[in-house]
Design a protein around this motif. Sequence first.
Motif, PDB file in Angstrom:
ATOM      1  N   ALA A 118     -50.387  52.530  27.379  1.00 32.92           N
ATOM      2  CA  ALA A 118     -51.596  52.612  26.560  1.00 32.92           C
ATOM      3  C   ALA A 118     -52.803  52.938  27.442  1.00 32.92           C
ATOM      4  O   ALA A 118     -53.724  53.635  27.016  1.00 32.92           O
ATOM      5  N   GLY A 119     -52.773  52.451  28.654  1.00 32.40           N
ATOM      6  CA  GLY A 119     -53.880  52.680  29.569  1.00 32.40           C
ATOM      7  C   GLY A 119     -54.021  54.125  30.001  1.00 32.40           C
ATOM      8  O   GLY A 119     -55.051  54.526  30.537  1.00 32.40           O
ATOM      9  N   SER A 120     -52.984  54.902  29.776  1.00 38.96           N
ATOM     10  CA  SER A 120     -53.062  56.317  30.142  1.00 38.96           C
ATOM     11  C   SER A 120     -54.085  57.050  29.282  1.00 38.96           C
ATOM     12  O   SER A 120     -54.561  58.115  29.642  1.00 38.96           O
ATOM     13  N   GLY A 121     -54.401  56.467  28.140  1.00 38.45           N
ATOM     14  CA  GLY A 121     -55.386  57.080  27.257  1.00 38.45           C
ATOM     15  C   GLY A 121     -54.820  58.156  26.363  1.00 38.45           C
ATOM     16  O   GLY A 121     -55.530  58.738  25.551  1.00 38.45           O
ATOM     17  N   ASN A 122     -53.536  58.422  26.504  1.00 37.57           N
ATOM     18  CA  ASN A 122     -52.893  59.447  25.678  1.00 37.57           C
ATOM     19  C   ASN A 122     -51.925  58.769  24.704  1.00 37.57           C
ATOM     20  O   ASN A 122     -50.853  58.316  25.096  1.00 37.57           O
ATOM     21  N   PRO A 123     -52.289  58.705  23.432  1.00 35.04           N
ATOM     22  CA  PRO A 123     -51.450  57.989  22.456  1.00 35.04           C
ATOM     23  C   PRO A 123     -50.062  58.606  22.290  1.00 35.04           C
ATOM     24  O   PRO A 123     -49.096  57.893  22.031  1.00 35.04           O
ATOM     25  N   VAL A 124     -49.979  59.923  22.454  1.00 37.93           N
ATOM     26  CA  VAL A 124     -48.677  60.574  22.333  1.00 37.93           C
ATOM     27  C   VAL A 124     -47.763  60.125  23.463  1.00 37.93           C
ATOM     28  O   VAL A 124     -46.611  59.742  23.250  1.00 37.93           O
ATOM     29  N   LEU A 125     -48.304  60.164  24.657  1.00 42.64           N
ATOM     30  CA  LEU A 125     -47.538  59.735  25.825  1.00 42.64           C
ATOM     31  C   LEU A 125     -47.123  58.279  25.682  1.00 42.64           C
ATOM     32  O   LEU A 125     -45.979  57.903  25.973  1.00 42.64           O
ATOM     33  N   CYS A 126     -48.033  57.481  25.217  1.00 43.09           N
ATOM     34  CA  CYS A 126     -47.775  56.054  25.051  1.00 43.09           C
ATOM     35  C   CYS A 126     -46.630  55.812  24.071  1.00 43.09           C
ATOM     36  O   CYS A 126     -45.685  55.078  24.359  1.00 43.09           O
ATOM     37  N   SER A 127     -46.699  56.428  22.931  1.00 41.64           N
ATOM     38  CA  SER A 127     -45.660  56.233  21.918  1.00 41.64           C
ATOM     39  C   SER A 127     -44.311  56.750  22.393  1.00 41.64           C
ATOM     40  O   SER A 127     -43.268  56.151  22.121  1.00 41.64           O
ATOM     41  N   LEU A 128     -44.363  57.859  23.082  1.00 42.40           N
ATOM     42  CA  LEU A 128     -43.127  58.455  23.567  1.00 42.40           C
ATOM     43  C   LEU A 128     -42.424  57.505  24.534  1.00 42.40           C
ATOM     44  O   LEU A 128     -41.224  57.264  24.430  1.00 42.40           O
ATOM     45  N   ILE A 129     -43.189  56.969  25.447  1.00 43.18           N
ATOM     46  CA  ILE A 129     -42.614  56.045  26.425  1.00 43.18           C
ATOM     47  C   ILE A 129     -42.047  54.820  25.724  1.00 43.18           C
ATOM     48  O   ILE A 129     -40.949  54.365  26.016  1.00 43.18           O
ATOM     49  N   GLU A 130     -42.807  54.330  24.786  1.00 41.38           N
ATOM     50  CA  GLU A 130     -42.350  53.120  24.091  1.00 41.38           C
ATOM     51  C   GLU A 130     -41.045  53.376  23.340  1.00 41.38           C
ATOM     52  O   GLU A 130     -40.135  52.552  23.344  1.00 41.38           O
ATOM     53  N   SER A 131     -40.960  54.531  22.705  1.00 40.36           N
ATOM     54  CA  SER A 131     -39.746  54.842  21.965  1.00 40.36           C
ATOM     55  C   SER A 131     -38.550  54.994  22.886  1.00 40.36           C
ATOM     56  O   SER A 131     -37.449  54.558  22.565  1.00 40.36           O
TER      57      SER A 131
END
Lengths: 247, 247
Positions: free
Chosen positions: B149-162
């Motif tokens: 989440a700290g990356s500031g990119n919601p797409v990246l964040c969601s992708l990693i989480e998935s």
Amino acid sequence: MPVTDEAIEKIKTMIVSGELGPGDRLPKEADLAERLGLSRSSLREAVKALSLIRVLDVRQGDGTYVTSLAPDLLLDALGFVVDFHRDDTVLDFLEVRRILEPAATAMAALAMPEAEIVALGGVLAELGEEPTVEALVANDLDFHRRIAAGSGNPVLCSLIESLSGPTARARIWRGLTQEGAVRRTREQHQAIYEAIASRQPEVARSWATVHIAGVEEWLRTMLGSAEGALTSAEVNGSGKRSAQDRP
Amino acid sequence: MPVTDEAIEKIKTMIVSGELGPGDRLPKEADLAERLGLSRSSLREAVKALSLIRVLDVRQGDGTYVTSLAPDLLLDALGFVVDFHRDDTVLDFLEVRRILEPAATAMAALAMPEAEIVALGGVLAELGEEPTVEALVANDLDFHRRIAAGSGNPVLCSLIESLSGPTARARIWRGLTQEGAVRRTREQHQAIYEAIASRQPEVARSWATVHIAGVEEWLRTMLGSAEGALTSAEVNGSGKRSAQDRP
DNA sequence: TCGTGACGAAAGGTCGGATGTCCTGTGAGG
DNA sequence: CCTCACAGGACATCCGACCTTTCGTCACGA
């Protein structure tokens, strides 16, 4: 929880637990409905949902089957989702591509078979001097797809392909061609190809980064200045529902 | 093309074209069915499918709405898909994580707000000396989620989480078997945290790479020696269907 | 005046059956 | 042995009825 959602979970469990393997056939609608304790109508909703994300494959007149569950097949559904995003999130997707594609390109420089590299060069060569926009887009897609596949990681390949959805790419290209940046793009493609062909992963990675960062930067300024100039849904109805595999 | 698939495409078009925006309410089932030229049953199958991938949000007694279409919401459906993958593809997923997480960690080292960094340190601190396996995994997930989440990119964040889903159960197994894995993991987490806190993106990136590569290497040798020791479906029924947003 | 609880309209949830369409195996006919 | 029409099986679609939940409305009482 609605019975339909319950059915989705149960079918999912049947697959994940190994009770149903890839290629297996499900009981016919009536039987499965009775077994799961719901009506055929509700079951069909569950099956339809699982079919959309390529977990089940229904064939009229035959039966319902579990797909191969291959990563490329399941991740393919991601492309459907990506299509829904509006322009204000395109940059986020592009940023992720700027992370993934260079990595894939570097991996391809190490792992890509010689024959595939030759074919990659052929893709660049078969583009004429004055290509149409459609040919340009198709060629660009093919080029990047082959590199992603060359990484040897099917998950990475599918992910990249989904993220660079046809819609977004077409939109970007439409603008790029108007800017006359075709030449630069082709030079970068050529550089990427040569780096892969000479097995230099770091060079390949850098060129890929430069390539995507260029698009990213162009799009950033474009979105900033010409607000609303890029409308969504310029290219739709692609309906790319093809590569169902039937063992 | 089946009428249901046709309906899915039409609804999708209605959304992508802007006719239906995030939060908008669809006509009631009966009306929409008539408008699209199909029966209510078939329409419901289409709605159910779009609901599964979080594009539509149906509320009994109220109506059917378009979700916010936020990247995290749509990418969340990816987690559902990822659950289906068998263990022989876990390494491919882990490899992608090894690409994404270091990048996200480096971005977090630059972009993460001070307050979030403090909270990140708190996550590490709140883990006792002798944590249970469950607490360990939950803490690990939380730690990585915050960084993403700290990356500031919601797409990246969601992708990693998935993508973290399927590797979670592998980590559980690791925690149970490998000696010293807990200690090493905590040390690496601490190092990642400190690199972020001191705003050193390259150090953070390297530690993240080391961290994931460690898991990857362990899993690779594990899959090689103890073939079949990792069975799927060890952790199921998660059914994390929570953060529906209703404007 | 304001809070509260009952009521009813509206919308989705579920059901079971009737009928159409498609695929496939099979057996008669050449 | 090959070809093709037929019958059976399975999904596709539709219909109409009834149940459940939600939410706005309105009358009642504090």
